[in-house]
Design a protein around this motif. Sequence first.
Motif, PDB file in Angstrom:
ATOM      1  N   SER A  72      -1.473  -0.527   9.396  1.00  0.00           N
ATOM      2  CA  SER A  72      -1.099   0.159   8.053  1.00  0.00           C
ATOM      3  C   SER A  72      -0.407   1.284   8.488  1.00  0.00           C
ATOM      4  O   SER A  72       0.644   1.800   7.725  1.00  0.00           O
ATOM      5  CB  SER A  72      -2.176   0.610   7.497  1.00  0.00           C
ATOM      6  OG  SER A  72      -3.256   1.039   7.946  1.00  0.00           O
ATOM      7  N   ILE A  76       3.624   2.196   7.175  1.00  0.00           N
ATOM      8  CA  ILE A  76       3.778   3.358   6.412  1.00  0.00           C
ATOM      9  C   ILE A  76       4.921   4.508   7.212  1.00  0.00           C
ATOM     10  O   ILE A  76       5.751   4.799   6.674  1.00  0.00           O
ATOM     11  CB  ILE A  76       2.341   4.335   6.076  1.00  0.00           C
ATOM     12  CG1 ILE A  76       1.849   3.247   5.163  1.00  0.00           C
ATOM     13  CG2 ILE A  76       2.879   5.429   5.446  1.00  0.00           C
ATOM     14  CD1 ILE A  76       1.321   3.739   4.011  1.00  0.00           C
ATOM     15  N   MET A  84       4.226  10.081   9.709  1.00  0.00           N
ATOM     16  CA  MET A  84       2.868   9.917   8.863  1.00  0.00           C
ATOM     17  C   MET A  84       1.599   9.813  10.156  1.00  0.00           C
ATOM     18  O   MET A  84       0.481   9.739   9.570  1.00  0.00           O
ATOM     19  CB  MET A  84       2.740   8.723   8.372  1.00  0.00           C
ATOM     20  CG  MET A  84       3.816   8.717   7.047  1.00  0.00           C
ATOM     21  SD  MET A  84       3.238   9.974   5.872  1.00  0.00           S
ATOM     22  CE  MET A  84       1.748   9.395   5.399  1.00  0.00           C
ATOM     23  N   ILE A 110       1.306  10.060  -0.619  1.00  0.00           N
ATOM     24  CA  ILE A 110       0.720   9.022   0.129  1.00  0.00           C
ATOM     25  C   ILE A 110      -0.596   9.497   0.566  1.00  0.00           C
ATOM     26  O   ILE A 110      -0.809  10.365   1.092  1.00  0.00           O
ATOM     27  CB  ILE A 110       1.305   8.613   1.335  1.00  0.00           C
ATOM     28  CG1 ILE A 110       2.699   7.804   0.970  1.00  0.00           C
ATOM     29  CG2 ILE A 110       0.616   7.488   2.410  1.00  0.00           C
ATOM     30  CD1 ILE A 110       3.764   7.539   2.202  1.00  0.00           C
ATOM     31  N   HIS A 112      -4.086   9.303   2.657  1.00  0.00           N
ATOM     32  CA  HIS A 112      -4.849   8.788   3.525  1.00  0.00           C
ATOM     33  C   HIS A 112      -6.156   8.704   3.381  1.00  0.00           C
ATOM     34  O   HIS A 112      -6.926   9.781   3.519  1.00  0.00           O
ATOM     35  CB  HIS A 112      -4.465   9.616   4.920  1.00  0.00           C
ATOM     36  CG  HIS A 112      -4.711   8.848   6.085  1.00  0.00           C
ATOM     37  ND1 HIS A 112      -4.383   8.976   7.371  1.00  0.00           N
ATOM     38  CD2 HIS A 112      -5.466   7.644   6.555  1.00  0.00           C
ATOM     39  CE1 HIS A 112      -4.908   8.119   8.274  1.00  0.00           C
ATOM     40  NE2 HIS A 112      -5.379   6.940   7.582  1.00  0.00           N
ATOM     41  N   TYR A 118      -4.571   3.497   3.226  1.00  0.00           N
ATOM     42  CA  TYR A 118      -3.623   4.432   2.336  1.00  0.00           C
ATOM     43  C   TYR A 118      -3.412   4.087   0.998  1.00  0.00           C
ATOM     44  O   TYR A 118      -3.540   3.047   0.612  1.00  0.00           O
ATOM     45  CB  TYR A 118      -2.389   4.269   3.056  1.00  0.00           C
ATOM     46  CG  TYR A 118      -2.220   5.054   4.556  1.00  0.00           C
ATOM     47  CD1 TYR A 118      -1.735   6.208   4.492  1.00  0.00           C
ATOM     48  CD2 TYR A 118      -2.531   4.103   5.539  1.00  0.00           C
ATOM     49  CE1 TYR A 118      -1.811   6.654   5.975  1.00  0.00           C
ATOM     50  CE2 TYR A 118      -2.469   4.610   6.674  1.00  0.00           C
ATOM     51  CZ  TYR A 118      -2.231   5.972   6.949  1.00  0.00           C
ATOM     52  OH  TYR A 118      -2.069   6.395   8.308  1.00  0.00           O
TER      53      TYR A 118
END
Lengths: 398, 514
Positions: A72, A76, A84, A110, A112, A118
């Motif tokens: 993931s 992202i 990120m 986004i 976390h 996410y």
Amino acid sequence: MTIQEVQLDRKKSPFYSRQAKLDRLNQWHEWKGYSSADAFYNAELEYFAIRNSTAVFDLTPMTKYRITGPDSLDYIDRLVTRDMRKIKPGRVAYAVWCDDQGQVIDDGTIFHLMEGEYRLCSQERHMEWLTAAAIGLDVNIKEETADIAALAVQGPTSYSVLKNLGLDGVENLKLFGLMDFDFEGTNLMVSRTGYTGDLGYELWIDPSKAEALWDALFEAGTNYGIMAIGTTALEQSRIEAGYLAAYEDFLPALATVRTGRSRSPFEIGLGWLVDFKKPNFNGRRALAREKRSGSTWRLVKLDIEGNKPASHSYIYTKKYGRFRQVGFVTSAAWSPICKHNIAIGTVRTPNGKVGDTLWVEIYYQREMHWTRLMAKAEVVGKPFWDPERRRVTPPGVY
Amino acid sequence: MTERYDAIVVGAGHNGLVCSALLAKAGKRVLVLEAKDQVGGAAITRAFATGYSVSACAHLLYQLQPKVRKDLGLKIEYAAENMETIALSPNGQHVRITGNRVDGVSDADTDSYRGFYKRMTRFADLLQTYMNRPPARLANGTAKDLLTLARLGLDVRLLGKTEMREFLRLIGMNIYDELVERFESPLLKGALSLDAVLGTHLGPRSPNTILTYLYRLCGNHGRLDSPAGGMSSVTEALAHAARDNGATIRTGMPVKRIIIENGRAAGVETENGDTFSSWLVVSNADPKSTIMDLVSPRNVETGFTRRVHNIRMRGNAAKLHLALDGLPTIEGLDKKDFGERMVIAPDEDYVERAFNPAKYGEFSSNPVLEVTFPSFRDSSLAPTGKHVLSAIVQYAPYKLKGGWTDATRDEFMQAAIEKLAEYAPDLPQRITASELLTPADIEKEFRITGGHWHHGELTLDQFLFVRPVGGAAQYAMPLDGLYLCGAGAHPGGGISGAAGRNAARVILSREKAA
């Protein structure tokens, strides 16, 4: 033969029962399949709730995706332009994502949520692109728009309201942070995010608890001027904050047909979100080229003389007494809090540097007759409204 | 310690060898890494039973580009040249085709075929010009791209008014309609249909089959040769050319991944853990395995990944090898005819019907076949007095319903042998050993995704400017230093060497420009 009836009803948000009770105007529009109110009482009044007390906006219809799986983070990180890896669990990142040509598909936030998990929130639906981006990576993408009820609680007294609601520890929540609380035995996630440019929070909860949360929130906010608001007031406040709206200030790249109608992050003032230190992300090659050779467009924030909103105006430069058209206004509003006539626009480079003087052509109607006005507009660098209280932790008690 | 090279070529298929030979000739220090123990990729000769050898995938040479021969000074020895195509008839009334001549059909068909051949070879010549240069870029192209495009337009126009109209009419069309309009003889129509669909997931009634037919004629007008010692002699000759120019070729070295550093190719790592450095990596592997397996999608962007992921490349041709204790008898054929190419495609509808099951993931129970007896003129391939049959059998879809198993492979082989026995009744009892390679087997043995010998269906949407995918049609992948040189790139498959030669030229000219 009978013709099968197609379900065309608009969806109702889990807060609908409470909103309907407050609604005096019956002015609703469609937002991604949901009914969303323009305003409940009076848009002006609602606007002042954002700036002076606490406004509650139902953002359940906002598109939400849950992204999980071993890859993931890699996923992202390749999807969006910013790094990120720096966004730790419990943090939220504003981000923009591009196609291979470096053109903006959409912007969004986004979350976390926890290690490797996410939530991506955006204006538009993106399953097709998100699925394509997952080819060859081990991730799971699930749309969860309807699985989560969400409220924006925004305004100077919003912290006091949440405190009064019993959210102990919310005073430590920093801007772009998120925290989990217990609400009647259900997880209530609170993030210090928003679309108003003011002190504010967003609350995320299971839809079964939506009404209970609404009731408790309004109970807690009675003495803090809490008020439900619709989209009109929110729109006015986001222009003050200098936030962009898809389909207004830029067109999602995948929705454009003609060449040159999409924009790169650099062209909409989001160059700060592009991190070339990352070896690969969608649009990197094209954006690196653009960085070298220069952009075509530039987003400008305009402080315009007079008080007539410059909606849909052309933007001009003036040289030797002659006007030359260089762009157009994409969002405009009179800002009651700043007492300024403000606008967001797009102009051809090299025009529109901070401090430049531009001109906008404003048409307005008074008793049927149209009047044309050339108004001077100054390009400003900072958002029109960016109060200190938005950032201060712990937030002030108002 | 990793060794550094000017260029690393992944895979010693014929295109990889052409490319490395030309790069080496230009003074590059080239390393070629091949997974198998022999060079050649899908153009190899190997044993399939004790004493019996065969060209294991491609078995006839008809497209090797004269420019490739010339650039590398190739000298290939042939066992058979300018072979005849014999369209087999169950009652011995065979039709024979070579060049513009056809025997065994009516006078009208003979005349008509001459006209057809003339037009088709003329169109093929036009395409061939563009086969041997990198395709132009449509958007953001350079002056050279515009010139290439203008040349293409001009060349089409120079065909003359009538022929230009015909070219534009035919280029996207199916071959079935054209054949039915022109010819009477079912065998002739069947044989030409087969030529158009060999190695594709297309039936004669599928659009694009004129294009695939023209593609087959590009190079030597469809002239069929059989190299002495099988296909390996072609690729061995190419390997010699590469080595003579200074390239290092290492076999038995499967590449595990292409090393990407900071958004550019930096070398390769092999399965056994060796790494080799180079700022130039040229992949002879198909585009899908190059990007999906060797590079990994996380190193490229989403739009590109999706386009590569969506390349249509599911093979539909199987390869049959039979060891025979003697030549079978076929009614109406002389012994010398066994040196020619035979096809089993009784008529155009038969070919289309053979394709039908493949659309639904089933193999043809009445397959079409291209049959050769390579040992007839090349005694090195089988013990004295014994023979080898090498045939392409269609259709055998890569994605067979339920998957390819030993049982389904046997079933399909039986269908092919039964079909052969209709023409050569004594064939079954002459078989001493056999092998059938389904597209799944071809994928495994030759490392071609989908077992598709063109590394991607050869259709207009995957042709010229958009081969392998839009935005990467000029051999350069959207990663600095990474190139494709195989059949998946322009112009496509077949033992032509065009892709390898074009890739080398693009690489060298880009380097000059930089």
